[in-house]
Enzyme design. Structure first.
Site, PDB file in Angstrom:
ATOM      1  N   LEU A  23       7.948  -5.422  -3.907  1.00  0.00           N
ATOM      2  CA  LEU A  23       9.045  -6.056  -3.870  1.00  0.00           C
ATOM      3  C   LEU A  23      10.389  -5.279  -4.671  1.00  0.00           C
ATOM      4  O   LEU A  23      11.496  -5.228  -4.243  1.00  0.00           O
ATOM      5  CB  LEU A  23       9.203  -7.522  -4.404  1.00  0.00           C
ATOM      6  N   GLY A  24       9.806  -4.656  -5.542  1.00  0.00           N
ATOM      7  CA  GLY A  24      11.012  -3.978  -6.408  1.00  0.00           C
ATOM      8  C   GLY A  24      10.167  -3.132  -7.317  1.00  0.00           C
ATOM      9  O   GLY A  24       9.066  -3.193  -7.960  1.00  0.00           O
ATOM     10  N   GLY A  26      11.141  -0.859 -11.270  1.00  0.00           N
ATOM     11  CA  GLY A  26      12.013  -0.456 -12.157  1.00  0.00           C
ATOM     12  C   GLY A  26      11.464   0.645 -13.336  1.00  0.00           C
ATOM     13  O   GLY A  26      10.516   0.908 -12.990  1.00  0.00           O
ATOM     14  N   GLY A  27      12.139   0.898 -14.085  1.00  0.00           N
ATOM     15  CA  GLY A  27      11.747   1.665 -15.233  1.00  0.00           C
ATOM     16  C   GLY A  27      10.280   1.300 -15.919  1.00  0.00           C
ATOM     17  O   GLY A  27       9.739   1.899 -16.466  1.00  0.00           O
ATOM     18  N   GLY A  29       8.395  -1.184 -14.642  1.00  0.00           N
ATOM     19  CA  GLY A  29       7.245  -1.927 -13.986  1.00  0.00           C
ATOM     20  C   GLY A  29       7.545  -2.043 -12.640  1.00  0.00           C
ATOM     21  O   GLY A  29       8.689  -1.723 -12.127  1.00  0.00           O
ATOM     22  N   LYS A  46       4.096  -9.129 -11.127  1.00  0.00           N
ATOM     23  CA  LYS A  46       4.825  -8.281 -11.778  1.00  0.00           C
ATOM     24  C   LYS A  46       3.855  -7.449 -12.929  1.00  0.00           C
ATOM     25  O   LYS A  46       3.020  -8.059 -13.306  1.00  0.00           O
ATOM     26  CB  LYS A  46       5.930  -8.931 -12.707  1.00  0.00           C
ATOM     27  N   ASP A 158      20.286 -11.181 -20.932  1.00  0.00           N
ATOM     28  CA  ASP A 158      20.622 -10.424 -19.842  1.00  0.00           C
ATOM     29  C   ASP A 158      21.028 -11.014 -18.383  1.00  0.00           C
ATOM     30  O   ASP A 158      20.511 -10.605 -17.713  1.00  0.00           O
ATOM     31  CB  ASP A 158      19.420  -9.564 -19.457  1.00  0.00           C
TER      32      ASP A 158
END
Length: 216
Positions: A23-24, A26-27, A29, A46, A158
């Site tokens: 699904l995605g 990032g830095g 995971g 995740k 965030d």
């Protein structure tokens, strides 16, 4: 579907979860679309895989790179598991729900509800300007969810359009608690977490006076 060279392959099994796709990434995971084989339910899985100091080994485990990477990896893994524990304690329809977390493949995993929708940053593009009624319908429930987080002594730290998902029914859900922290005391030093354009001034310094107002 993103193509990620170090991702687990489609069909890979972790306990009762079967990886379907990425699904995605990032830095720190990867997030997979997975199926809970016991419940026949789509979930978001995740995985902690910090690309700067860890890599996928041939046996599918996640291994720190050479040098001081092992210490950084373990520190990050503990932070990842703390995030999962934090999220699992929150129960609100507008906060992403963590159903389970565990360690496997020498790293950590978090099983979350799969939010079928789009990030606010994409959803809003063709809808600007939002009518006041629509804005209130989105923000009100998010504020209710934030109240639960803050009463538990936590800050999200965030909040930005890409961390708010809009479900198919139009409701909003707050995701990504990777920067969340528990306020154990007024003098506690907090790491500086900054999303330019969205972070308040006090987050630019580890000794900034952070509190519920920081999220608001």
């Amino acid at each position: 579907m993103p193509e990620v060279s170090n991702a687990l392959p489609s069909g890979y099994r972790l306990h009762e979860y079967r990886v379907e796709s990425v699904l995605g990434a990032g830095g720190f995971g990867l997030t997979y679309l997975a199926t809970d084989a016991n419940l026949n339910l789509k979930v978001a899985l995740k995985e902690y895989l910090p690309s700067n100091f860890a890599a996928r080994a041939e046996d599918s485990t996640v291994q720190p790179k050479a040098g001081e990477a092992a210490e950084s990896f373990q520190w990050g893994l503990q932070r990842f598991m703390d995030e999962a524990k934090t999220l699992a304690s929150f129960h609100h329809p507008n906060i992403v729900r963590v159903m389970r977390f565990f360690e496997a493949n020498s790293t950590g995993y978090m099983v979350m509800e799969f939010v079928d929708g789009r990030p606010l940053s994409e959803w809003i593009v063709t809808r600007r300007p939002l009518p006041q009624s629509t804005l209130q319908a989105l923000v009100g429930p998010l504020l209710d969810g934030l109240e639960i987080i803050h009463k538990s002594g936590y800050l999200h730290r965030d909040i930005k359009p890409s961390n708010i998902f809009i479900r198919e029914d139009g409701s909003a859900v707050l995701i990504d608690f990777g920067s969340a922290r528990h306020l154990t005391g007024a003098d506690q030093e907090l790491t500086a977490v900054v999303s330019p354009g969205y972070a308040p001034f006090e987050q630019y310094h580890s000794h900034g006076n952070q509190g519920p107002w920081t999220d608001l």
